[in-house]
Write an enzyme that holds these catalytic residues in place. Structure first.
Site, PDB file in Angstrom:
ATOM      1  N   HIS A   6       7.034 -31.324   9.302  1.00 41.08           N
ATOM      2  CA  HIS A   6       6.351 -30.033   9.157  1.00 41.08           C
ATOM      3  C   HIS A   6       5.153 -30.134   8.215  1.00 41.08           C
ATOM      4  O   HIS A   6       4.189 -29.396   8.366  1.00 41.08           O
ATOM      5  CB  HIS A   6       7.334 -28.973   8.653  1.00 41.08           C
ATOM      6  N   ARG A  30       1.936 -31.004   9.926  1.00 40.84           N
ATOM      7  CA  ARG A  30       1.354 -29.872  10.650  1.00 40.84           C
ATOM      8  C   ARG A  30       0.673 -28.902   9.689  1.00 40.84           C
ATOM      9  O   ARG A  30      -0.402 -28.375   9.979  1.00 40.84           O
ATOM     10  CB  ARG A  30       2.448 -29.168  11.462  1.00 40.84           C
ATOM     11  N   CYS A  73       3.376  -3.085   4.052  1.00 42.14           N
ATOM     12  CA  CYS A  73       2.509  -1.972   4.447  1.00 42.14           C
ATOM     13  C   CYS A  73       3.234  -1.247   5.585  1.00 42.14           C
ATOM     14  O   CYS A  73       4.449  -1.351   5.710  1.00 42.14           O
ATOM     15  CB  CYS A  73       1.106  -2.460   4.827  1.00 42.14           C
ATOM     16  N   GLY A  74       2.494  -0.490   6.400  1.00 37.19           N
ATOM     17  CA  GLY A  74       3.170   0.231   7.467  1.00 37.19           C
ATOM     18  C   GLY A  74       3.779  -0.709   8.492  1.00 37.19           C
ATOM     19  O   GLY A  74       4.923  -0.540   8.930  1.00 37.19           O
ATOM     20  N   THR A  75       2.994  -1.718   8.888  1.00 33.78           N
ATOM     21  CA  THR A  75       3.444  -2.667   9.901  1.00 33.78           C
ATOM     22  C   THR A  75       3.752  -4.057   9.355  1.00 33.78           C
ATOM     23  O   THR A  75       4.438  -4.838  10.018  1.00 33.78           O
ATOM     24  CB  THR A  75       2.349  -2.848  10.966  1.00 33.78           C
ATOM     25  N   HIS A 107      10.132 -24.311   8.161  1.00 28.81           N
ATOM     26  CA  HIS A 107       9.132 -25.069   8.920  1.00 28.81           C
ATOM     27  C   HIS A 107       7.703 -24.812   8.475  1.00 28.81           C
ATOM     28  O   HIS A 107       6.874 -25.715   8.527  1.00 28.81           O
ATOM     29  CB  HIS A 107       9.241 -24.730  10.418  1.00 28.81           C
ATOM     30  N   ASP A 113       0.873  -1.172   0.000  1.00 27.82           N
ATOM     31  CA  ASP A 113       0.000   0.000   0.000  1.00 27.82           C
ATOM     32  C   ASP A 113       0.913   1.224   0.000  1.00 27.82           C
ATOM     33  O   ASP A 113       2.136   1.115  -0.209  1.00 27.82           O
ATOM     34  CB  ASP A 113      -0.983  -0.032   1.180  1.00 27.82           C
ATOM     35  N   HIS A 114       0.327   2.407   0.230  1.00 32.19           N
ATOM     36  CA  HIS A 114       1.108   3.649   0.224  1.00 32.19           C
ATOM     37  C   HIS A 114       2.218   3.643   1.283  1.00 32.19           C
ATOM     38  O   HIS A 114       3.303   4.157   1.049  1.00 32.19           O
ATOM     39  CB  HIS A 114       0.179   4.849   0.456  1.00 32.19           C
TER      40      HIS A 114
HETATM   41  C1  RB5 Z   1      -1.783   2.557   6.712  1.00 35.10           C
HETATM   42  O1  RB5 Z   1      -1.843   3.725   7.455  1.00 35.10           O
HETATM   43  C2  RB5 Z   1      -1.550   1.372   7.616  1.00 35.10           C
HETATM   44  O2  RB5 Z   1      -2.666   1.155   8.424  1.00 35.10           O
HETATM   45  C3  RB5 Z   1      -1.268   0.129   6.798  1.00 35.10           C
HETATM   46  O3  RB5 Z   1      -0.173   0.384   5.981  1.00 35.10           O
HETATM   47  C4  RB5 Z   1      -0.895  -1.121   7.568  1.00 35.10           C
HETATM   48  O4  RB5 Z   1       0.137  -0.873   8.465  1.00 35.10           O
HETATM   49  C5  RB5 Z   1      -1.982  -1.893   8.142  1.00 35.10           C
HETATM   50  O5  RB5 Z   1      -1.772  -2.945   8.755  1.00 35.10           O
END
Ligand code: RB5
Length: 147
Positions: free
Chosen positions: A134, A137, A66-68, A99, A10-11
């Site tokens: 593995h 599982r 993505c961000g996280t 695994h 994403d962005h």
């Molecule tokens: C975008 O702001 C953020 O929510 C997205 O990139 C992501 O981290 C979601 O899990």
């Protein structure tokens, strides 16, 4: 397995995706980018779905950013046959390939640096699934009924 590596973001993962796609391309592998194509705000589940289509059709490995990395992993893991893993280090990347037979690596641009991201990706792409115990599982993923 197809030697290509599929990228999606994403962005919030757009800039790191471009860097990692160039990194993989420089190693001689074919790179596919399913978007997004600009750093404007967009919805990560749409790009997770596009990437999963390519991974399942071509049998190649994917990278979602993505961000996280967490939202991407949640969206991708809704698809049967996709095993997406957020990895914060090389140990996680190695073990999730060996695994879990993970076929999608999820990274978060907001917490990982470029050098670590490249290193984690290299380990992910360079580690083979071990099979054996593995596989029993992994088979349980689809054989246990969901409520
Ligand atoms: C975008 O702001 C953020 O929510 C997205 O990139 C992501 O981290 C979601 O899990």
């Amino acid at each position: 397995m197809d030697a290509c590596v599929v990228f999606g973001s994403d962005h919030a993962g757009f800039a790191l995706k471009k860097i990692l796609a160039n990194h993989v391309s420089a190693s001689g592998r074919t790179v596919v980018d399913v978007g997004c194509d600009a750093p404007q705000s967009c919805d990560y589940p749409l790009f997770a779905a596009k990437l999963c289509d390519v991974v399942l059709e071509r049998g190649c490995l994917g990278v979602l950013i993505c961000g996280t990395g967490i939202g991407m992993s949640m969206a991708a893991n809704r698809r049967r046959g996709i095993r997406a893993a957020v990895c914060a280090n090389e140990y996680m990347a190695r073990l999730t390939r060996a695994h879990n037979d993970a076929n999608v690596l999820c990274l978060g641009e907001r917490w990982i640096g470029v050098g670590l991201a490249e290193s984690v990706l290299d380990v992910f792409l360079g580690t083979a699934y071990e099979g054996g115990r593995h596989q029993r599982r992994l088979d349980l993923f689809d054989s246990i009924p969901t409520l």
